[in-house]
Design an enzyme around this catalytic site. Structure first.
Site, PDB file in Angstrom:
ATOM      1  N   CYS A 117      62.439 -13.754 -12.934  1.00 49.84           N
ATOM      2  CA  CYS A 117      63.623 -14.078 -12.142  1.00 49.84           C
ATOM      3  C   CYS A 117      64.497 -15.160 -12.767  1.00 49.84           C
ATOM      4  O   CYS A 117      65.629 -15.371 -12.316  1.00 49.84           O
ATOM      5  CB  CYS A 117      63.212 -14.514 -10.740  1.00 49.84           C
ATOM      6  N   CYS A 120      62.518 -20.202  -8.583  1.00 44.87           N
ATOM      7  CA  CYS A 120      61.126 -19.817  -8.827  1.00 44.87           C
ATOM      8  C   CYS A 120      61.136 -18.491  -9.583  1.00 44.87           C
ATOM      9  O   CYS A 120      62.156 -17.815  -9.666  1.00 44.87           O
ATOM     10  CB  CYS A 120      60.372 -19.656  -7.510  1.00 44.87           C
TER      11      CYS A 120
END
Length: 358
Positions: free
Chosen positions: A21, A341
C-alpha cells in the site's frame, strides 16, 4: 512500459518498486535518493493499480502440466500428457488481499485491531461517513482539482472519483460484518474499497525547478519507514512512525497544520489514534515514558481519504502527498504529515513543507 506508454523520452530510464500500500511512497523516496546522490536532476514517481482486472492464476497442478505439455515434442507425448489431465487442475487460484506470513485477510486484522483498542462499530461508521462527507464537499468546492480525466471504453468520460457515497448512519448500521462473522465490526461501508487508479508527481531540486521556470508546491523534508508484528499489529504503522518522524524533523504535533493518513479501515485509523493517545501502548510497545498524543482531528483528512476516494494500492501514496501539499497551499499551512500502513506490518511517514509563496 509505464514510461513508454506515458510518452516520455525513449532515453528516460525507469524501474518498478513494490511495497504494497505504500509503493508510491517508496517510489517518491527512491527518487529523492537518486536526486540527492546526484544521479539525476528530475524524476517522476507514481503508481497504478487495476483491481477490476486482477490476474487470476491457474492452479499449481495446471501450471506444471502446461509447462510439461510445452516441452512435449511428439504427438504421442502430447497424447500422454492429455491423459494425465484431471478436472481439479482447472480450479483457479483466486486472488485475495491476504498476508504472506499469516495467510490472514487484511479485513480480519482490521477487525481484531479495532477490538483490541475497543473501537466500536458506531465509531467506525461515524468516521467512514465523515470521510465520504468531506470528500464529497471537497469535490463540490473544486478542491480535488489535480485530476486527469480519462475515457473508459463503453463507460465514457471519468472526471472524478466515483466511489464517494454519502449515506446515512441508519443505512450504514444495516450492513453486516464483512470479515469476522457474525460479531465483527468491519463492514463494506467502513472499509476502503478496491478500485482502479493511478497517480504521479514531479520531483526535482529547488534550483532545477527555478532553472526550468516551474513553481514548486512543497518541499519533501523528512521520511522514514517502520515495520512491526504483521499479525497483531499489521495496520499500526502510523502509530509507530508518527512520533519518530516528528522527532526526526524537530517538530511537535502542534507544529503540523495538515495530517493526511491512509484510511485502510475506519477501525484502523481510530485504533492508530487511540494507540498514539495510550500511555499503556507507549510504554509497552514503543518504549516511551508516556503517550505521544493523537493528531488534532480538525486538521485530519479534511478532503476525504481512502475510505471515500478509494485505495488503488500502488497509487495511494502519491495521492496522500499531493493532497497534503494542496491542502497546505489552500489552508496557508506550513507543515504536513503523511502516514500510512501497509501489508507485512510496514508503515511510512513523511514531512511535507509548503513552498514559500505557493
Amino acid at each position: 512500459e509505464a514510461v513508454l506508454s506515458a510518452g516520455l523520452s525513449l532515453s528516460t530510464p525507469a524501474h518498478t518498486v513494490t511495497q504494497a500500500c505504500i509503493s508510491s511512497n517508496q517510489a517518491i523516496t527512491t527518487a529523492i535518493g537518486y536526486i540527492n546522490s546526484g544521479l539525476c536532476e528530475t524524476a517522476v514517481a507514481g503508481g497504478v493499480e487495476t483491481m477490476s482486472d486482477v490476474p487470476i492464476r491457474h492452479s499449481r497442478k495446471m501450471r506444471k502440466w502446461l509447462l510439461s505439455l510445452n516441452k512435449a515434442k511428439s504427438t504421442s507425448q502430447r497424447l500422454s500428457m492429455l491423459l494425465q489431465l484431471r478436472p481439479d487442475y482447472f480450479v483457479p487460484e483466486l486472488p485475495a488481499v491476504a498476508e504472506f506470513t499469516t495467510n490472514e485477510v487484511m479485513g480480519h486484522s482490521g477487525d481484531r485491531l479495532a477490538a483490541s483498542f475497543q473501537v466500536s462499530r458506531q465509531e467506525q461508521d461515524d468516521y467512514a461517513l465523515r470521510s465520504h462527507t468531506y470528500a464529497d464537499k471537497a469535490f463540490k468546492e473544486g478542491l480535488l482539482s489535480d485530476l486527469e480525466p480519462i475515457t473508459v471504453p463503453k463507460k465514457g468520460l471519468v472526471d472524478r472519483d466515483n466511489g464517494i457515497r454519502v449515506g446515512t448512519p441508519e443505512q450504514m448500521a444495516k450492513l453486516r460484518p464483512a470479515f469476522v462473522k457474525p460479531y465483527g465490526t468491519v463492514t463494506a461501508a467502513n472499509a476502503s474499497f478496491l478500485t482502479d487508479g493511478a497517480s504521479a508527481c514531479l520531483l526535482m531540486t529547488e534550483d532545477k525547478a527555478k532553472q526550468m521556470g516551474l513553481k514548486p508546491k512543497a518541499y519533501l523534508r523528512q521520511f522514514l519507514y517502520v515495520s512491526q508484528d504483521p499479525k497483531d499489529q499489521l495496520l499500526l504503522g502510523p502509530a509507530y512512525a508518527t512520533p519518530r518522524i516528528l522527532e526526526k524533523a524537530g517538530l511537535t504535533l502542534k507544529d503540523v497544520d495538515v495530517f493526511e493518513f491512509h484510511e485502510a479501515f475506519a477501525g484502523q485509523i481510530l485504533a492508530n489514534l487511540k494507540a498514539l493517545d495510550s500511555d499503556w501502548f507507549a510504554k509497552e510497545y514503543m518504549k516511551r515514558s508516556a503517550k505521544f498524543g493523537a493528531p488534532d482531528l480538525s486538521k485530519f483528512n479534511l478532503w476525504g481519504g481512502s475510505l471515500s476516494i478509494g485505495h488503488p494500492f500502488g497509487a495511494t501514496g502519491v495521492r496522500l502527498v499531493t493532497t497534503a501539499a494542496n491542502r497546505l497551499i489552500k489552508e496557508n499551512g506550513r507543515f504536513g504529515l503523511v502516514a500510512a500502513c501497509a501489508a507485512g506490518g510496514l508503515g511510512h511517514a513523511m514531512i511535507v513543507e509548503r513552498y514559500p509563496g505557493a
